[in-house]
Design a protein around this motif. Structure first.
Motif, PDB file in Angstrom:
ATOM      1  N   HIS A  34       0.842  -1.193   0.000  1.00  0.00           N
ATOM      2  CA  HIS A  34       0.000   0.000   0.000  1.00  0.00           C
ATOM      3  C   HIS A  34       0.881   1.249   0.000  1.00  0.00           C
ATOM      4  O   HIS A  34       1.596   1.519   0.964  1.00  0.00           O
ATOM      5  CB  HIS A  34      -0.898  -0.006   1.240  1.00  0.00           C
ATOM      6  CG  HIS A  34      -1.954   1.052   1.231  1.00  0.00           C
ATOM      7  ND1 HIS A  34      -2.903   1.162   2.207  1.00  0.00           N
ATOM      8  CD2 HIS A  34      -2.227   2.047   0.350  1.00  0.00           C
ATOM      9  CE1 HIS A  34      -3.710   2.174   1.951  1.00  0.00           C
ATOM     10  NE2 HIS A  34      -3.312   2.728   0.832  1.00  0.00           N
ATOM     11  N   TRP A  35       0.823   2.003  -1.108  1.00  0.00           N
ATOM     12  CA  TRP A  35       1.559   3.254  -1.220  1.00  0.00           C
ATOM     13  C   TRP A  35       0.601   4.432  -1.097  1.00  0.00           C
ATOM     14  O   TRP A  35      -0.425   4.489  -1.779  1.00  0.00           O
ATOM     15  CB  TRP A  35       2.292   3.331  -2.559  1.00  0.00           C
ATOM     16  CG  TRP A  35       3.639   2.686  -2.498  1.00  0.00           C
ATOM     17  CD1 TRP A  35       3.940   1.373  -2.744  1.00  0.00           C
ATOM     18  CD2 TRP A  35       4.875   3.326  -2.146  1.00  0.00           C
ATOM     19  NE1 TRP A  35       5.287   1.149  -2.557  1.00  0.00           N
ATOM     20  CE2 TRP A  35       5.879   2.321  -2.194  1.00  0.00           C
ATOM     21  CE3 TRP A  35       5.222   4.618  -1.799  1.00  0.00           C
ATOM     22  CZ2 TRP A  35       7.217   2.598  -1.904  1.00  0.00           C
ATOM     23  CZ3 TRP A  35       6.546   4.899  -1.504  1.00  0.00           C
ATOM     24  CH2 TRP A  35       7.530   3.887  -1.558  1.00  0.00           C
ATOM     25  N   HIS A  36       0.938   5.363  -0.216  1.00  0.00           N
ATOM     26  CA  HIS A  36       0.230   6.632  -0.117  1.00  0.00           C
ATOM     27  C   HIS A  36       0.994   7.679  -0.922  1.00  0.00           C
ATOM     28  O   HIS A  36       2.233   7.659  -0.968  1.00  0.00           O
ATOM     29  CB  HIS A  36       0.130   7.094   1.333  1.00  0.00           C
ATOM     30  CG  HIS A  36      -0.906   6.364   2.133  1.00  0.00           C
ATOM     31  ND1 HIS A  36      -0.691   5.107   2.653  1.00  0.00           N
ATOM     32  CD2 HIS A  36      -2.165   6.723   2.485  1.00  0.00           C
ATOM     33  CE1 HIS A  36      -1.778   4.714   3.310  1.00  0.00           C
ATOM     34  NE2 HIS A  36      -2.690   5.675   3.225  1.00  0.00           N
ATOM     35  N   SER A  48      -3.263   5.102  -2.382  1.00  0.00           N
ATOM     36  CA  SER A  48      -4.137   6.106  -1.782  1.00  0.00           C
ATOM     37  C   SER A  48      -3.564   7.488  -2.052  1.00  0.00           C
ATOM     38  O   SER A  48      -2.364   7.718  -1.846  1.00  0.00           O
ATOM     39  CB  SER A  48      -4.254   5.902  -0.268  1.00  0.00           C
ATOM     40  OG  SER A  48      -4.960   4.720   0.035  1.00  0.00           O
ATOM     41  N   ILE A  97      -3.508  11.251  -0.843  1.00  0.00           N
ATOM     42  CA  ILE A  97      -3.833  12.101   0.302  1.00  0.00           C
ATOM     43  C   ILE A  97      -4.063  13.508  -0.231  1.00  0.00           C
ATOM     44  O   ILE A  97      -3.117  14.202  -0.631  1.00  0.00           O
ATOM     45  CB  ILE A  97      -2.714  12.092   1.353  1.00  0.00           C
ATOM     46  CG1 ILE A  97      -2.419  10.657   1.810  1.00  0.00           C
ATOM     47  CG2 ILE A  97      -3.097  12.963   2.544  1.00  0.00           C
ATOM     48  CD1 ILE A  97      -1.261  10.550   2.781  1.00  0.00           C
ATOM     49  N   CYS A 146      -8.005   4.846  -7.246  1.00  0.00           N
ATOM     50  CA  CYS A 146      -7.242   5.106  -6.028  1.00  0.00           C
ATOM     51  C   CYS A 146      -8.201   5.303  -4.859  1.00  0.00           C
ATOM     52  O   CYS A 146      -9.324   5.760  -5.037  1.00  0.00           O
ATOM     53  CB  CYS A 146      -6.398   6.377  -6.181  1.00  0.00           C
ATOM     54  SG  CYS A 146      -5.289   6.403  -7.591  1.00  0.00           S
ATOM     55  N   GLU A 149      -8.059  10.090   0.432  1.00  0.00           N
ATOM     56  CA  GLU A 149      -7.971  10.410   1.850  1.00  0.00           C
ATOM     57  C   GLU A 149      -7.655  11.893   2.024  1.00  0.00           C
ATOM     58  O   GLU A 149      -7.236  12.573   1.082  1.00  0.00           O
ATOM     59  CB  GLU A 149      -6.865   9.588   2.527  1.00  0.00           C
ATOM     60  CG  GLU A 149      -7.009   8.082   2.397  1.00  0.00           C
ATOM     61  CD  GLU A 149      -5.853   7.334   3.033  1.00  0.00           C
ATOM     62  OE1 GLU A 149      -5.836   6.092   2.942  1.00  0.00           O
ATOM     63  OE2 GLU A 149      -4.957   7.992   3.625  1.00  0.00           O
ATOM     64  N   VAL A 177       0.374   4.905   7.597  1.00  0.00           N
ATOM     65  CA  VAL A 177       1.157   5.101   6.382  1.00  0.00           C
ATOM     66  C   VAL A 177       2.503   4.407   6.545  1.00  0.00           C
ATOM     67  O   VAL A 177       3.293   4.763   7.425  1.00  0.00           O
ATOM     68  CB  VAL A 177       1.366   6.603   6.086  1.00  0.00           C
ATOM     69  CG1 VAL A 177       2.290   6.788   4.883  1.00  0.00           C
ATOM     70  CG2 VAL A 177       0.030   7.291   5.843  1.00  0.00           C
ATOM     71  N   LEU A 185       5.308   5.949   1.506  1.00  0.00           N
ATOM     72  CA  LEU A 185       4.806   7.276   1.158  1.00  0.00           C
ATOM     73  C   LEU A 185       5.635   7.916   0.054  1.00  0.00           C
ATOM     74  O   LEU A 185       6.866   7.976   0.147  1.00  0.00           O
ATOM     75  CB  LEU A 185       4.829   8.183   2.394  1.00  0.00           C
ATOM     76  CG  LEU A 185       4.383   9.636   2.183  1.00  0.00           C
ATOM     77  CD1 LEU A 185       2.892   9.712   1.856  1.00  0.00           C
ATOM     78  CD2 LEU A 185       4.699  10.472   3.419  1.00  0.00           C
TER      79      LEU A 185
END
Length: 303
Positions: free
Chosen positions: A2-4, A27, A29, A58, A61, A69, A72
């Motif tokens: 999971h990459w933000h 995700s 942000i 995506c 958020e 997180v 990132l």
């Protein structure tokens, strides 16, 4: 994994697509609830590349979303790096992986000093993209991306980046590549903002060419004193070639000024001038450019 992604501009959205195509959960942000409401509810990102279209989905958020997180990518404007990271700092997991993909220099070291427990990489890319709307992206070129770790004992690549379908160059020492990108930016961006012109117009008159030549000479002096080898050819020649190749483009700095936004002049020419002062090198042309663009841009300029 999971990459933000912090920063949903053109480059942030482009990497959202790259990471998603590689099979990672992504995700975005977004800055606040207002920005969130401007996106389709399903998080759809529409991409046009080489006259073909596809979609990436995506999660969306805001900084206060209570989701941990672990990985990132930061693609905000360089001057927003510290404040954006502070807004999500409580969400960062121990030993989180953070990649900075931005223009300019200086913010990398500032972040290292602020966050002691992260693994930090920085990257520079020649990829090109632009947003038609919040969620409609045009990929002009995947370009080439150089990336390297800034923290000790970190691997050359962050987790999952070896699966990205892009030309990626892992670098044990990323500093020369950051300096080369900085040098080109110093030679082009402030001048397009000063003369209010497209990139290609910088090489159309003798006056503008001479100004670029003087900027480049000063940049070369500072880089050499810092122990950085820029290009095999003079910076002036490389900058002119880039200006020619991107002739119809408006630089991001010019676009920021035209839209009344703060520019990244501090992280580009400002960083160069700081380095010059520390090294005892006079850079009057770049100092003059720094002051001129500060006068054109809103915002308080401190580093």
């Amino acid at each position: 994994m999971h990459w933000h992604i912090l920063g949903a501009g053109a480059i942030g959205c482009l990497w959202a697509d790259f990471l998603s195509q590689a099979g990672h959960q992504v995700s975005l942000i977004l800055r606040n609830r207002t920005t969130l409401e401007q996106w389709p509810g399903d998080g759809r990102l529409e991409i046009t590349e080489a006259n073909q279209q596809h979609q990436t989905y995506c999660q969306l958020e805001t900084p206060d979303t209570e989701v941990p997180v672990r990985h990132l990518l930061v693609a905000t404007k360089a001057y927003d790096t510290l404040s954006a990271m502070e807004a999500i700092q409580s969400r960062l997991q121990p030993e989180a992986e953070v990649v900075l993909l931005q223009n300019g220099m200086g913010q990398q070291q500032q972040l290292l000093e602020q966050l002691k427990d992260i693994s930090l990489w920085t990257a520079t890319t020649t990829a090109g993209a632009w947003l038609e709307s919040r969620h409609q992206l045009h990929c002009v070129s995947r370009g080439e991306t150089h990336i390297g770790p800034l923290t000790q004992h970190s691997p050359l690549l962050p987790s999952g980046w070896d699966t990205l379908d892009i030309t990626l160059h892992p670098c044990p020492d990323i500093r020369p590549y950051l300096w080369r990108k900085l040098a080109i930016n110093c030679a082009i961006n402030p001048l397009t903002a000063l003369f209010d012109c497209r990139n290609g117009a910088l090489i159309e008159t003798s006056e503008r060419q001479e100004t670029m030549r003087r900027v480049c000479r000063e940049v070369e002096q500072v880089a050499a004193a810092a122990g950085i080898e820029l290009f095999p050819e003079p910076l002036e020649e490389r900058a002119a070639a880039v200006a020619r190749a991107t002739g119809d483009n408006f630089s991001s700095m010019l676009q920021d000024i035209r839209h009344g936004r703060r520019s990244e002049i501090e992280q580009i020419t400002g960083f160069l001038c700081e380095q010059a002062q520390q090294l005892g090198i006079a850079v009057p042309v770049n100092l003059s450019l720094l002051q001129a663009i500060r006068a054109k841009s809103p915002g308080k300029y401190t580093r």
